[in-house]
Design an enzyme around this catalytic site. Structure first.
Site, PDB file in Angstrom:
ATOM      1  CG  ASP A 192      -1.865   1.195   1.228  1.00 35.07           C
ATOM      2  OD1 ASP A 192      -2.643   1.319   0.270  1.00 35.07           O
ATOM      3  OD2 ASP A 192      -1.808   2.007   2.178  1.00 35.07           O
ATOM      4  CD  GLU A 284      -4.573   0.890  -3.070  1.00 37.48           C
ATOM      5  OE1 GLU A 284      -5.747   0.952  -2.654  1.00 37.48           O
ATOM      6  OE2 GLU A 284      -3.701   1.720  -2.774  1.00 37.48           O
ATOM      7  CB  CYS A 351     -12.001  -5.254   8.793  1.00 34.36           C
ATOM      8  SG  CYS A 351     -11.111  -6.247  10.035  1.00 34.36           S
ATOM      9  CB  CYS A 354     -14.216  -9.748   9.893  1.00 32.80           C
ATOM     10  SG  CYS A 354     -14.495  -7.962  10.034  1.00 32.80           S
ATOM     11  CB  CYS A 370     -12.672  -4.110  12.645  1.00 29.76           C
ATOM     12  SG  CYS A 370     -14.043  -4.975  11.862  1.00 29.76           S
ATOM     13  CB  CYS A 375     -13.975  -8.467  13.681  1.00 27.72           C
ATOM     14  SG  CYS A 375     -12.265  -8.332  13.060  1.00 27.72           S
ATOM     15  CG  ASP A 382      -0.643   3.485   5.705  1.00 28.08           C
ATOM     16  OD1 ASP A 382      -1.691   3.863   5.159  1.00 28.08           O
ATOM     17  OD2 ASP A 382       0.214   4.261   6.154  1.00 28.08           O
TER      18      ASP A 382
END
Length: 425
Positions: A192, A284, A351, A354, A370, A375, A382
């Protein structure tokens, strides 16, 4: 397998050689502008490559200062111009435009590698033949195929002279024959990109760097930019640039070139380390051009937080994310690895443990919590985004990449991840 690369070296020019190369650079830029004017004024039904070639030959015979540009370099200007239109028609670039003198990097092509006559002189210097200039020395920092004994079999196919804030350089185009790389046996990782933490990896590590300029250099650059704006106030439109303003512009360009060299050095070292360690890297698919657009809006609908957005745009441009991805792509390919680009939406909101998505998951720019009651994972935002990128990489990577389909979530998400909550894409 043929591997094509470029190698840039600084030229050591004498005053006479510098004067000749400067003339060639101005002639190449003027040749581009003349071709552009002729192309735009000619009716579409009469535009052709042969006609442009005929006009170039005629212009070099009738105009003395255009004749200072070698014939092959002039032909290459025409080929580059036509390639620019092809890129425009195929949607890869904007239409070619006029090249201004002070906003365009000077460049001269030497398309034939056999004309270069490359020879190594000492441990630090080599020499190369430049048409209509003669033998020119350049800094020898890397072995060239077909020139250095014991190097990979190959050859130098051509070169290009380019000018930046540090002076004139030569870029050799090399072609080497190498064995096909064996599949990389390293693990996979998601990356990321960001501004505060340049690179966050899904294994929980980061790749950081210091400021490209020291505090004193940054302050000096800020003062020079303020001086330039003050000096420009006294320059009337169309008036020749004063010597003081030209000197200020040269100093600013020197500091920016220094920052760019440090950026490239960090990017090369970092991407080489990542390519050596990991076999599959997910990133990405960002549209950086859209991300750095101005927020000033229009007169009827002015934008909000314009100055803050301008600062963010400068930070994004300074990180050069696109160049980092480009370096990773070819270095992974050389080592038998793969680069996979995944869709960017919701990678920072989901998240990774989950799969729960909501706007309130990010407590701040750096912390992710989260909101799913079952969870409750918390950690670096990041790192969470890089884990989501890694998970998407496993589902999007080609089937022939060894091990992509069999990676376990616990290998990437760490001990906090629970197998009771499958990752939702």
């Amino acid at each position: 397998m043929k591997r094509q690369r470029g190698h840039k070296a600084r030229l050591g020019l004498t005053p006479v050689q510098l004067w000749k190369i400067e003339d060639q650079g101005h002639a190449a830029r003027a040749m581009w502008n003349l071709i552009h004017d002729l192309w735009t004024m000619t009716p579409k039904c009469q535009r052709s490559l042969s006609r442009m070639d005929t006009e170039i030959r005629r212009a070099r015979k009738e105009i003395d200062w255009l004749a200072k540009l070698p014939a092959q370099a002039a032909q290459q200007v025409l080929k580059t111009y036509m390639r620019a239109w092809v890129n425009c028609w195929e949607g890869r670039a904007e239409a070619p435009t006029f090249k201004a003198r002070f906003r365009t990097r000077a460049a001269i092509d030497i398309p034939q590698g056999r004309d270069l006559r490359i020879k190594r002189l000492t441990h630090r210097w080599g020499q190369v033949w430049v048409p209509m200039v003669g033998l020119v020395r350049f800094r020898w920092t890397k072995d060239l195929p077909g020139v250095t004994k014991g190097s990979h079999p190959g050859r130098v196919t051509g070169a290009r002279l380019v000018k930046d804030a540090l002076g004139w350089h030569i870029v050799f185009r090399t072609e080497t024959l190498v064995d096909d790389p064996t599949p990389h046996q390293g693990p996979g990782v998601g990356i990321d990109v960001g501004v505060t933490r340049p690179l966050a990896l899904s294994d929980g590590t980061f790749r950081d760097h210091d400021a490209w300029l020291t505090p004193k250099e940054a302050e000096r650059l800020r003062r020079l930019e303020r001086t330039r704006e003050r000096q420009k106030q006294y320059r009337k439109p169309g008036e020749r640039t004063s010597n003081r303003l030209a000197r200020t512009n040269r100093l600013i360009a020197g500091y920016r070139a220094r920052a760019k060299r440090r950026t490239l050095d960090w990017q090369h070292k970092t991407t080489t380390g990542i390519a050596d360690t990991f076999g599959v890297v997910g990133v990405e698919a960002l549209k950086i051009t859209n991300m750095v657009k101005s927020a000033k809006g229009t007169v009827e609908e002015p934008g909000k937080n314009v100055r803050q957005k301008a600062g963010l745009n400068r930070s994004i441009s300074g990180e050069a994310w696109g160049r980092t991805v480009t370096l990773l792509e070819y270095k992974l390919a050389d080592r038998g690895g793969h680069l996979v680009k995944v869709p960017a939406p919701n990678t920072s909101k989901r998240c990774h443990a989950c799969g729960f998505i909501t706007e309130g998951n990010r407590e701040s720019q750096a912390v992710f919590v989260c909101k799913n009651e079952t969870c409750g994972w918390s950690g670096n935002a990041d790192t969470n985004g890089s884990c989501n990128i890694e998970t998407a990489t496993k589902h999007q990577a080609p089937e022939d990449i060894a091990g992509v389909r069999t990676w376990s979530l616990s290998q990437w998400a760490g001990p906090e991840a629970s197998t009771a909550h499958p990752v939702a894409l």
